[in-house]
Design a protein around this motif. Structure first.
Motif, PDB file in Angstrom:
ATOM      1  N   ALA A  38       0.793  -1.532   0.239  1.00 12.62           N
ATOM      2  CA  ALA A  38      -0.051   0.173  -0.057  1.00 12.62           C
ATOM      3  C   ALA A  38       0.561   1.333  -0.146  1.00 12.62           C
ATOM      4  O   ALA A  38       0.260   2.038  -0.484  1.00 12.62           O
ATOM      5  CB  ALA A  38      -1.145   0.034   1.245  1.00 12.62           C
ATOM      6  N   ASP A  40      -2.429   3.513  -1.895  1.00 14.05           N
ATOM      7  CA  ASP A  40      -3.020   3.398  -2.643  1.00 14.05           C
ATOM      8  C   ASP A  40      -3.308   2.431  -0.866  1.00 14.05           C
ATOM      9  O   ASP A  40      -2.869   1.623  -1.166  1.00 14.05           O
ATOM     10  CB  ASP A  40      -3.866   2.802  -3.530  1.00 14.05           C
ATOM     11  CG  ASP A  40      -5.075   2.378  -3.520  1.00 14.05           C
ATOM     12  OD1 ASP A  40      -5.904   2.441  -2.499  1.00 14.05           O
ATOM     13  OD2 ASP A  40      -4.830   2.325  -4.572  1.00 14.05           O
ATOM     14  N   TYR A  41      -4.142   3.074   0.040  1.00  9.51           N
ATOM     15  CA  TYR A  41      -4.643   2.376   1.390  1.00  9.51           C
ATOM     16  C   TYR A  41      -5.681   1.616   0.881  1.00  9.51           C
ATOM     17  O   TYR A  41      -5.720   0.417   2.729  1.00  9.51           O
ATOM     18  CB  TYR A  41      -4.316   2.656   2.356  1.00  9.51           C
ATOM     19  CG  TYR A  41      -3.003   2.658   2.835  1.00  9.51           C
ATOM     20  CD1 TYR A  41      -2.245   2.001   3.734  1.00  9.51           C
ATOM     21  CD2 TYR A  41      -1.906   4.097   2.776  1.00  9.51           C
ATOM     22  CE1 TYR A  41      -1.319   1.957   4.390  1.00  9.51           C
ATOM     23  CE2 TYR A  41      -0.161   4.044   2.614  1.00  9.51           C
ATOM     24  CZ  TYR A  41       0.271   2.894   3.282  1.00  9.51           C
ATOM     25  OH  TYR A  41       1.413   3.256   4.236  1.00  9.51           O
TER      26      TYR A  41
END
Length: 167
Positions: free
Chosen positions: A30, A35-36
């Motif tokens: 991530a 991008d979590y």
């Protein structure tokens, strides 16, 4: 370490341990892609429990602790899809990922069920890509997801994977 790592089929009792390990392991991915909201970080416990009944799920244990896991399914066309190969950060770089990859290939390919093995990785995940190439996988496609991520799909024939696992 004093203990050896064992690889076995996962049971429903392992689902929560797999989920927690998955959450830990995908933090670095991530961060790498900024991008979590990636699926491994948002997957539910019920979803993992369902995967235990619809495919093959293996875990590696150090004593009672689940330190690695991998999942796989074989489609009607004979393509074995390998997903979410995860290894606890403190256990990485010791060959455990390769052992798990060999083990899932062996189980999915048993009886000639799988004709091809296929897996995917993000284009920046060089350690993952290096492991897959070392095990005979070659890139077969790239899918541009967004400006930060291109998914690389790698594959190999099941016959190419039919070798004795290394110790």
């Amino acid at each position: 370490m004093g203990m050896s790592v064992t690889i076995s089929e996962a049971g429903e009792q392992d689902a929560e341990k797999i989920l927690k390990l998955q959450y830990l392991c995908y933090q670095s991915e991530a961060e790498l892609y900024g991008d979590y909201s990636i699926e491994p970080l948002t997957q539910s416990l019920d979803s993992i429990k369902a995967e235990l009944t619809t495919g093959r799920v293996l875990v590696a244990r150090l004593g009672d602790e689940v330190v690695a896991s991998v999942r796989g399914t074989v489609g009607t066309d004979g393509t074995a899809r390998i997903d979410k190969l995860i290894v606890h950060p403190r256990m990485q770089r010791h060959g455990l990922g390769g052992r798990l990859l060999d083990a899932i290939e062996q189980r999915l390919g048993a009886g000639g069920t799988a004709k091809y093995f296929q897996l995917s990785s993000g284009h920046r995940s060089e350690q993952n890509l290096q492991l897959y190439r070392k095990h005979g996988y070659t890139a077969v496609s790239n899918q541009h997801v967004n400006e930060r991520l291109t998914v690389v799909t790698l594959a190999k024939e099941a016959a190419a994977g039919a070798y004795v696992a290394r110790a």
